[in-house]
Write a protein that holds these residues in place. Structure first.
Motif, PDB file in Angstrom:
ATOM      1  N   VAL A   1       0.844  -1.192   0.000  1.00  0.00           N
ATOM      2  CA  VAL A   1       0.000   0.000   0.000  1.00  0.00           C
ATOM      3  C   VAL A   1       0.877   1.239   0.000  1.00  0.00           C
ATOM      4  O   VAL A   1       1.757   1.396   0.854  1.00  0.00           O
ATOM      5  CB  VAL A   1      -0.925   0.012   1.241  1.00  0.00           C
ATOM      6  CG1 VAL A   1      -1.623   1.360   1.381  1.00  0.00           C
ATOM      7  CG2 VAL A   1      -1.946  -1.116   1.145  1.00  0.00           C
ATOM      8  N   TRP A   2       0.646   2.136  -0.970  1.00  0.00           N
ATOM      9  CA  TRP A   2       1.345   3.436  -0.982  1.00  0.00           C
ATOM     10  C   TRP A   2       0.454   4.470  -0.294  1.00  0.00           C
ATOM     11  O   TRP A   2       0.772   5.007   0.733  1.00  0.00           O
ATOM     12  CB  TRP A   2       1.681   3.867  -2.404  1.00  0.00           C
ATOM     13  CG  TRP A   2       2.150   2.779  -3.322  1.00  0.00           C
ATOM     14  CD1 TRP A   2       1.737   2.551  -4.596  1.00  0.00           C
ATOM     15  CD2 TRP A   2       3.130   1.754  -3.072  1.00  0.00           C
ATOM     16  NE1 TRP A   2       2.380   1.459  -5.138  1.00  0.00           N
ATOM     17  CE2 TRP A   2       3.238   0.962  -4.232  1.00  0.00           C
ATOM     18  CE3 TRP A   2       3.910   1.439  -1.963  1.00  0.00           C
ATOM     19  CZ2 TRP A   2       4.096  -0.136  -4.304  1.00  0.00           C
ATOM     20  CZ3 TRP A   2       4.774   0.349  -2.042  1.00  0.00           C
ATOM     21  CH2 TRP A   2       4.864  -0.412  -3.199  1.00  0.00           C
ATOM     22  N   ASP A   3      -0.684   4.778  -0.911  1.00  0.00           N
ATOM     23  CA  ASP A   3      -1.691   5.620  -0.280  1.00  0.00           C
ATOM     24  C   ASP A   3      -3.056   5.133  -0.754  1.00  0.00           C
ATOM     25  O   ASP A   3      -3.154   4.294  -1.641  1.00  0.00           O
ATOM     26  CB  ASP A   3      -1.487   7.107  -0.609  1.00  0.00           C
ATOM     27  CG  ASP A   3      -1.545   7.402  -2.099  1.00  0.00           C
ATOM     28  OD1 ASP A   3      -2.606   7.158  -2.717  1.00  0.00           O
ATOM     29  OD2 ASP A   3      -0.546   7.884  -2.654  1.00  0.00           O
ATOM     30  N   ALA A   4      -4.115   5.657  -0.139  1.00  0.00           N
ATOM     31  CA  ALA A   4      -5.457   5.136  -0.401  1.00  0.00           C
ATOM     32  C   ALA A   4      -5.866   5.310  -1.853  1.00  0.00           C
ATOM     33  O   ALA A   4      -6.578   4.471  -2.416  1.00  0.00           O
ATOM     34  CB  ALA A   4      -6.470   5.812   0.524  1.00  0.00           C
ATOM     35  N   THR A   5      -5.429   6.393  -2.480  1.00  0.00           N
ATOM     36  CA  THR A   5      -5.812   6.640  -3.874  1.00  0.00           C
ATOM     37  C   THR A   5      -5.026   5.757  -4.837  1.00  0.00           C
ATOM     38  O   THR A   5      -5.592   5.058  -5.667  1.00  0.00           O
ATOM     39  CB  THR A   5      -5.598   8.118  -4.231  1.00  0.00           C
ATOM     40  OG1 THR A   5      -6.388   8.931  -3.368  1.00  0.00           O
ATOM     41  CG2 THR A   5      -5.990   8.377  -5.681  1.00  0.00           C
ATOM     42  N   ALA A   6      -3.703   5.780  -4.707  1.00  0.00           N
ATOM     43  CA  ALA A   6      -2.851   5.039  -5.641  1.00  0.00           C
ATOM     44  C   ALA A   6      -3.025   3.530  -5.511  1.00  0.00           C
ATOM     45  O   ALA A   6      -2.861   2.793  -6.484  1.00  0.00           O
ATOM     46  CB  ALA A   6      -1.387   5.417  -5.418  1.00  0.00           C
TER      47      ALA A   6
ATOM     48  N   ALA B   1      -3.232   5.930   8.231  1.00  0.00           N
ATOM     49  CA  ALA B   1      -4.529   6.410   7.745  1.00  0.00           C
ATOM     50  C   ALA B   1      -4.922   5.694   6.457  1.00  0.00           C
ATOM     51  O   ALA B   1      -6.088   5.311   6.273  1.00  0.00           O
ATOM     52  CB  ALA B   1      -4.474   7.918   7.522  1.00  0.00           C
ATOM     53  N   ALA B   2      -3.933   5.489   5.557  1.00  0.00           N
ATOM     54  CA  ALA B   2      -4.216   4.792   4.299  1.00  0.00           C
ATOM     55  C   ALA B   2      -4.611   3.342   4.566  1.00  0.00           C
ATOM     56  O   ALA B   2      -5.571   2.825   3.975  1.00  0.00           O
ATOM     57  CB  ALA B   2      -2.989   4.842   3.384  1.00  0.00           C
TER      58      ALA B   2
ATOM     59  N   THR C   1      -3.498  -5.616   8.812  1.00  0.00           N
ATOM     60  CA  THR C   1      -2.668  -4.522   8.317  1.00  0.00           C
ATOM     61  C   THR C   1      -1.367  -4.471   9.104  1.00  0.00           C
ATOM     62  O   THR C   1      -1.295  -4.932  10.248  1.00  0.00           O
ATOM     63  CB  THR C   1      -3.380  -3.165   8.442  1.00  0.00           C
ATOM     64  OG1 THR C   1      -3.602  -2.876   9.831  1.00  0.00           O
ATOM     65  CG2 THR C   1      -4.713  -3.171   7.703  1.00  0.00           C
ATOM     66  N   ALA C   2      -0.341  -3.890   8.483  1.00  0.00           N
ATOM     67  CA  ALA C   2       0.942  -3.714   9.163  1.00  0.00           C
ATOM     68  C   ALA C   2       1.641  -2.505   8.580  1.00  0.00           C
ATOM     69  O   ALA C   2       1.575  -2.255   7.373  1.00  0.00           O
ATOM     70  CB  ALA C   2       1.821  -4.952   9.029  1.00  0.00           C
ATOM     71  N   LEU C   3       2.287  -1.742   9.453  1.00  0.00           N
ATOM     72  CA  LEU C   3       3.139  -0.643   9.021  1.00  0.00           C
ATOM     73  C   LEU C   3       4.539  -0.940   9.527  1.00  0.00           C
ATOM     74  O   LEU C   3       4.732  -1.192  10.715  1.00  0.00           O
ATOM     75  CB  LEU C   3       2.618   0.683   9.579  1.00  0.00           C
ATOM     76  CG  LEU C   3       3.335   1.940   9.059  1.00  0.00           C
ATOM     77  CD1 LEU C   3       2.361   3.094   8.914  1.00  0.00           C
ATOM     78  CD2 LEU C   3       4.489   2.333   9.981  1.00  0.00           C
ATOM     79  N   GLU C   4       5.518  -0.912   8.632  1.00  0.00           N
ATOM     80  CA  GLU C   4       6.879  -1.273   9.002  1.00  0.00           C
ATOM     81  C   GLU C   4       7.855  -0.189   8.603  1.00  0.00           C
ATOM     82  O   GLU C   4       7.663   0.496   7.594  1.00  0.00           O
ATOM     83  CB  GLU C   4       7.283  -2.601   8.348  1.00  0.00           C
ATOM     84  CG  GLU C   4       6.447  -3.785   8.789  1.00  0.00           C
ATOM     85  CD  GLU C   4       6.971  -5.094   8.245  1.00  0.00           C
ATOM     86  OE1 GLU C   4       8.020  -5.062   7.574  1.00  0.00           O
ATOM     87  OE2 GLU C   4       6.345  -6.131   8.500  1.00  0.00           O
TER      88      GLU C   4
END
Length: 321
Positions: A13-18, A70-71, A90-93
């Protein structure tokens, strides 16, 4: 929602739009496979060692992490609204994007499919367009899907290149299983050159005889492969497409113009991404308008996993709250 221990489809995931199209497509694939959906956002740590700017780097990193979370939350909520029964994690690294995605597909639960988005840009930016996607296509330990857009509702069929190589065989196996699971037809595409094409001094009659014999040999090989697939996968509808004297990428993207999915194979070893992928797969990734899955060569995956086991220094640091 927590993981269930089932297979995973991992999405970068880059951002919600892309990444919206990639996540929607991946959710559909996960549901089709009976797999969990895992959304991953990576934030590279600041590389500067200058303490003067340490406060700025830390503040910037926190800002990137907030945007990433947020994304992830927005995309996970979108999936939950449309596919409430699909398990989503989900995961943020903090790690370079390429390493984080390859690690997520390799270690722990691993992945049966890795998915990233791709946006079409100017031709002048073609080499930068798919830098991450191209790297993953050449190094991921599982099939990689590059999704520019979700196919139209009337898109049907799975298209795969067939040239008789081990890489092609792996791609055909993946494509056949995907077509059968989705209840769609499988299209085998063979592009080939006529041997006499580059030779001068051949009479028109001899040229046509050589061309016909060569085309018949290619058709026989592909038809035999199609027959084996029908036998191995009862109920699978298989079509054969021959494209003599045609660029393989042109043949594949042409047949796949209204297809739901295009599948290509990647070669085993090479110094450059284009060598690892093969020129046709490399060109298809740049030119296809719909989802493309690159299936890795099994021998390459075996060697890469062995190398990672020997050199891996530990997983990326998870900074989930």
């Amino acid at each position: 929602m927590t993981a269930t221990g089932r297979d995973r489809v991992v999405v970068g995931v880059w951002d919600a739009t892309a990444s919206g199209a990639a996540v929607r497509w991946a959710a559909q694939e996960a549901e089709l496979r009976g797999a969990d959906l895992h959304l991953l956002h990576a934030v590279p740590e600041a590389a500067t060692g200058d303490v003067t700017y340490a406060w700025y780097a830390a503040a910037h990193l926190q800002q990137l992490e907030r945007a990433g979370r947020a994304a992830l939350e927005e995309l996970a909520a979108q999936v939950a609204a449309t596919r409430p029964q699909l398990p989503v994690t989900t995961a943020l690294e903090r790690a370079p994007v390429r390493r984080a995605l390859v690690d997520a597909a390799t270690h722990g639960a691993g992945a049966v499919l890795l998915v990233v988005g791709a946006r079409r840009r100017r031709a002048a930016a073609a080499l930068r367009l798919g830098s991450t996607a191209l790297h993953l296509a050449a190094h991921a330990p599982c099939p990689l899907a590059v999704v520019r857009a979700v196919p139209a509702g009337d898109a049907r069929g799975v298209v795969v290149g067939h040239d008789g190589s081990p890489a092609s065989a792996a791609a055909v196996r993946f494509a056949a299983q995907r077509a059968l699971a989705a209840g769609e037809a499988l299209h085998l595409v063979r592009a080939h050159d006529t041997p006499a094409r580059r030779l001068d001094g051949w009479s028109p009659q001899l040229y046509e005889e050589v061309r016909a014999a060569d085309g018949a040999a290619h058709r026989r090989e592909v038809e035999e492969a199609a027959a084996r697939l029908r036998e191995e996968h009862p109920g699978l509808e298989v079509h054969v497409h021959l494209a003599p004297d045609t660029d393989p990428a042109d043949a594949l993207t042409g047949v796949a113009a209204r297809a739901a999915l295009l599948v290509v194979g990647a070669r085993g070893h090479g110094a450059f991404v284009s060598a690892l992928l093969g020129s046709a797969s490399h060109d298809v990734l740049h030119r296809a308008s719909g989802p493309v899955v690159v299936v890795p060569d099994p021998d390459r995956v075996h060697h890469q996993r062995a190398a990672r086991r020997a050199a891996h220094a530990g997983p990326s640091r998870d900074v989930n709250a």
